[in-house]
Motif scaffolding. Structure first.
Motif, PDB file in Angstrom:
ATOM      1  N   ARG A 320       3.051  10.371  -4.780  1.00 38.21           N
ATOM      2  CA  ARG A 320       4.204  10.919  -4.064  1.00 38.21           C
ATOM      3  C   ARG A 320       5.016   9.801  -3.401  1.00 38.21           C
ATOM      4  NH1 ARG A 320       1.587  14.347  -1.154  1.00 38.21           N
ATOM      5  NH2 ARG A 320       1.898  13.641   0.988  1.00 38.21           N
ATOM      6  N   GLU A 321       4.315   8.826  -2.848  1.00 37.69           N
ATOM      7  CA  GLU A 321       5.006   7.717  -2.182  1.00 37.69           C
ATOM      8  C   GLU A 321       5.771   6.855  -3.186  1.00 37.69           C
ATOM      9  OE1 GLU A 321       5.885   5.716   1.506  1.00 37.69           O
ATOM     10  OE2 GLU A 321       5.113   7.697   0.961  1.00 37.69           O
ATOM     11  N   LEU A 322       5.148   6.547  -4.309  1.00 40.69           N
ATOM     12  CA  LEU A 322       5.823   5.732  -5.311  1.00 40.69           C
ATOM     13  C   LEU A 322       7.012   6.474  -5.919  1.00 40.69           C
ATOM     14  CD1 LEU A 322       2.906   3.941  -7.232  1.00 40.69           C
ATOM     15  CD2 LEU A 322       4.229   3.157  -5.243  1.00 40.69           C
ATOM     16  N   ALA A 323       6.878   7.787  -6.090  1.00 37.52           N
ATOM     17  CA  ALA A 323       7.994   8.574  -6.611  1.00 37.52           C
ATOM     18  C   ALA A 323       9.186   8.512  -5.661  1.00 37.52           C
ATOM     19  CB  ALA A 323       7.565  10.014  -6.838  1.00 37.52           C
ATOM     20  N   ASP A 324       8.915   8.580  -4.361  1.00 39.38           N
ATOM     21  CA  ASP A 324       9.997   8.485  -3.384  1.00 39.38           C
ATOM     22  C   ASP A 324      10.701   7.137  -3.478  1.00 39.38           C
ATOM     23  OD1 ASP A 324       9.454  11.015  -2.480  1.00 39.38           O
ATOM     24  OD2 ASP A 324       8.304  10.365  -0.723  1.00 39.38           O
ATOM     25  N   TRP A 325       9.915   6.077  -3.615  1.00 42.43           N
ATOM     26  CA  TRP A 325      10.513   4.740  -3.716  1.00 42.43           C
ATOM     27  C   TRP A 325      11.283   4.586  -5.020  1.00 42.43           C
ATOM     28  CZ3 TRP A 325      11.665   1.653  -0.051  1.00 42.43           C
ATOM     29  CH2 TRP A 325      10.906   1.629   1.127  1.00 42.43           C
ATOM     30  N   ALA A 326      10.740   5.101  -6.116  1.00 39.42           N
ATOM     31  CA  ALA A 326      11.431   5.007  -7.401  1.00 39.42           C
ATOM     32  C   ALA A 326      12.759   5.746  -7.359  1.00 39.42           C
ATOM     33  CB  ALA A 326      10.548   5.552  -8.512  1.00 39.42           C
ATOM     34  N   ASN A 327      12.809   6.883  -6.665  1.00 40.47           N
ATOM     35  CA  ASN A 327      14.053   7.634  -6.550  1.00 40.47           C
ATOM     36  C   ASN A 327      15.099   6.856  -5.752  1.00 40.47           C
ATOM     37  OD1 ASN A 327      13.138   9.833  -8.010  1.00 40.47           O
ATOM     38  ND2 ASN A 327      12.330  10.877  -6.199  1.00 40.47           N
ATOM     39  N   LEU A 328      14.638   6.118  -4.739  1.00 44.41           N
ATOM     40  CA  LEU A 328      15.566   5.318  -3.945  1.00 44.41           C
ATOM     41  C   LEU A 328      16.099   4.133  -4.748  1.00 44.41           C
ATOM     42  CD1 LEU A 328      13.790   5.228  -0.475  1.00 44.41           C
ATOM     43  CD2 LEU A 328      15.918   6.392  -1.053  1.00 44.41           C
ATOM     44  N   GLY A 329      15.252   3.599  -5.631  1.00 46.11           N
ATOM     45  CA  GLY A 329      15.662   2.434  -6.408  1.00 46.11           C
ATOM     46  C   GLY A 329      15.752   2.741  -7.882  1.00 46.11           C
ATOM     47  N   ASN A 330      16.267   3.940  -8.222  1.00 47.75           N
ATOM     48  CA  ASN A 330      16.188   4.392  -9.614  1.00 47.75           C
ATOM     49  C   ASN A 330      17.157   3.680 -10.550  1.00 47.75           C
ATOM     50  OD1 ASN A 330      18.616   5.533  -8.886  1.00 47.75           O
ATOM     51  ND2 ASN A 330      17.910   7.653  -9.012  1.00 47.75           N
ATOM     52  N   ALA A 331      17.906   2.713 -10.062  1.00 54.06           N
ATOM     53  CA  ALA A 331      18.780   1.958 -10.965  1.00 54.06           C
ATOM     54  C   ALA A 331      18.012   0.920 -11.764  1.00 54.06           C
ATOM     55  CB  ALA A 331      19.880   1.259 -10.161  1.00 54.06           C
ATOM     56  N   TRP A 332      16.707   0.801 -11.493  1.00 51.93           N
ATOM     57  CA  TRP A 332      15.931  -0.267 -12.170  1.00 51.93           C
ATOM     58  C   TRP A 332      15.857  -0.056 -13.668  1.00 51.93           C
ATOM     59  CZ3 TRP A 332      11.452   0.532 -15.022  1.00 51.93           C
ATOM     60  CH2 TRP A 332      10.811   1.756 -14.873  1.00 51.93           C
TER      61      TRP A 332
END
Length: 345
Positions: A320-332
Motif C-alpha cells: 500500500r505504501e509503495l503504491a502511494d509513492w508510485a502514484n505520486l511519481g507515476n511519470a517514471w
C-alpha cells in the motif's frame, strides 16, 4: 507534531501473543527469490554485499526499493524475502544491503557494524543516485537497520539524500532500553540467539588475531548479555567509550523531532525487544513522521489471516505504501510499459 495512528493490523484469534507473533515467521515456508549478487567497494577499503532481486525491471527509471536488515539478519531473513518480493511484484527494482560481514564472507577490516553506522548506507545511496538519477527511491530499515536508517535520515535533512521517503519497522530507537528489555523474562531467548550469532562470527576473528580487542575466547564465552557484548566488542571496535556511550550516540529516537524526510514508522507496542510505551519516552515526532502503532505484532512479526491463510501484514502494508509513492511519481514509466514490466516480473 505528528500524531500517532492505529495501524489496521489484526492478529488471528489465538495468535496474538507477542512471542507467537515474533516466532511465527520462522516457522513458515520461505519464499523463493532469485537474486544477483554485487560487491560494493567502500572508501575505506572494505565492502558490503548487495542482493539485487532478479529479474530486474527493464526500464532504467523503474522506482527503487532499498532494504536494510536487522542485527545478524540477511537476505535469508523471512521479512527480507517478503518485503523484497512485494516490491518486485509491483515493478520496483529491489535491493538489500548486507551490513559488513553479514553476507557470504567476512569483511576485510578489523571492525563490524552497529546500530548507528550510517556511512555505508550513505555511500550506497550515493551510488544508486549516480546509476539511476531519475528513479524514485524509497528505503526501508528493519530493527537495527531501521534505527540506522532513521538516524541517517535525521542527520541528512530533507534534501540530503536522494530518497523520496523512508519506512522504519520494529526499530529499537532507544538502544539502552532495548538491551535492558532483552535481558528480562522470555526475551532472554532472543538475546541468547542474537548473542550466539554474534559470538560465532567474532570468535574466529579473535582466534586469528584480526581484531584489536582486549578479549580472549574464554572471556567472549562468558558474556551473557547484549550489553556485555556491546561493552566488550561493539564499543571498542567502533570508537565508543563503552556500551552506554554507544547507546546514547547511536540511538535514533532522540532525533525523532528532527526528521524532515517523509517517514513511516511501524511499531508493535508488545514488541518483546523493547519496553511497552516506547514512544512515550522519546521526543515527539516531527510533522514529516507518520507513526503507526499496533497493540499486537511482536518483533517484526505482524502475521495475519488473509486470503484464507497466514500471511505477513508487513508485506500488505508495504504494498500500500509503495503504491502511494508510485502514484505520486507515476511519470517514471508510461502505463503500458509499466504493465509489461510488472508482467515480466
Amino acid at each position: 507534531m505528528s500524531e500517532w495512528q492505529s495501524a489496521d493490523f489484526t492478529p488471528p484469534r489465538g495468535l496474538s501473543s507477542a512471542h507467537v507473533q515474533t516466532l511465527l515467521p520462522r516457522l513458515l515456508p520461505r519464499i523463493r527469490l532469485a537474486r544477483e549478487m554485487e560487491i560494493l567497494e567502500l572508501p575505506d577499503g572494505d565492502f558490503v554485499e548487495l542482493s539485487w532481486i532478479a529479474p530486474a525491471p527493464r526500464h532504467v527509471h523503474a522506482p527503487i526499493f532499498l532494504l536494510f536488515h536487522g542485527l545478524e539478519g540477511s537476505f535469508d531473513s523471512p521479512y527480507a524475502r517478503w518485503l523484497l518480493a512485494t516490491a518486485r511484484d509491483m515493478g520496483w527494482r529491489a535491493v538489500l544491503m548486507h551490513f559488513r560481514g553479514c553476507g557470504s564472507r567476512p569483511n576485510r577490516l578489523p571492525r563490524a557494524y552497529h546500530s548507528g553506522d550510517t556511512a555505508d548506507a550513505y555511500w550506497l545511496m550515493g551510488e544508486l543516485s549516480h546509476r539511476y538519477p531519475q528513479a524514485l527511491k524509497i528505503a526501508a530499515g528493519v530493527s537495527l537497520g531501521g534505527n540506522m536508517l532513521l538516524k541517517l535520515v535525521a542527520e541528512q535533512g530533507g534534501a540530503g539524500l536522494d530518497l523520496a521517503g523512508a519506512i522504519i519497522i520494529s526499530a529499537p530507537l532507544d538502544l539502552a532500553a532495548s538491551a535492558e528489555r532483552l535481558h528480562q523474562g522470555f526475551s532472554r531467548v532472543y538475546e541468547r540467539h542474537l548473542l550466539n550469532a554474534l559470538k560465532r562470527k567474532v570468535g574466529p576473528r579473535l582466534a586469528r588475531g584480526e581484531l584489536p580487542l582486549a578479549l580472549d575466547q574464554r572471556a567472549l564465552a562468558r558474556i551473557d548479555s547484549l550489553r556485555g557484548y556491546d561493552d566488550a566488542v561493539t564499543a571498542p571496535l567502533h570508537g565508543f567509550r563503552d556500551a552506554a556511550d554507544y547507546y546514547q550516540r547511536a540511538s535514533a529516537g532522540r532525533l525523532l523531532g528532527e526528521v524532515e524526510l517523509p517517514t513511516l514508522i511501524l511499531h508493535a507496542d508488545d514488541d518483546p525487544f523493547m519496553p511497552a510505551g516506547l514512544f512515550n519516552r522519546l521526543p515527539a515526532p516531527a510533522d514529516a513522521v507518520r507513526l503507526e502503532v499496533t497493540r499486537h505484532g511482536g518483533h517484526v512479526g505482524f502475521m495475519e489471516w488473509h486470503n484464507r491463510r497466514l500471511s505477513p501484514w508487513l508485506a500488505r502494508r508495504l504494498a500500500r505504501e509503495l503504491a502511494d509513492w508510485a502514484n505520486l511519481g507515476n511519470a517514471w514509466l508510461p502505463s503500458a510499459d509499466r504493465r509489461l514490466s510488472r508482467s515480466d516480473n
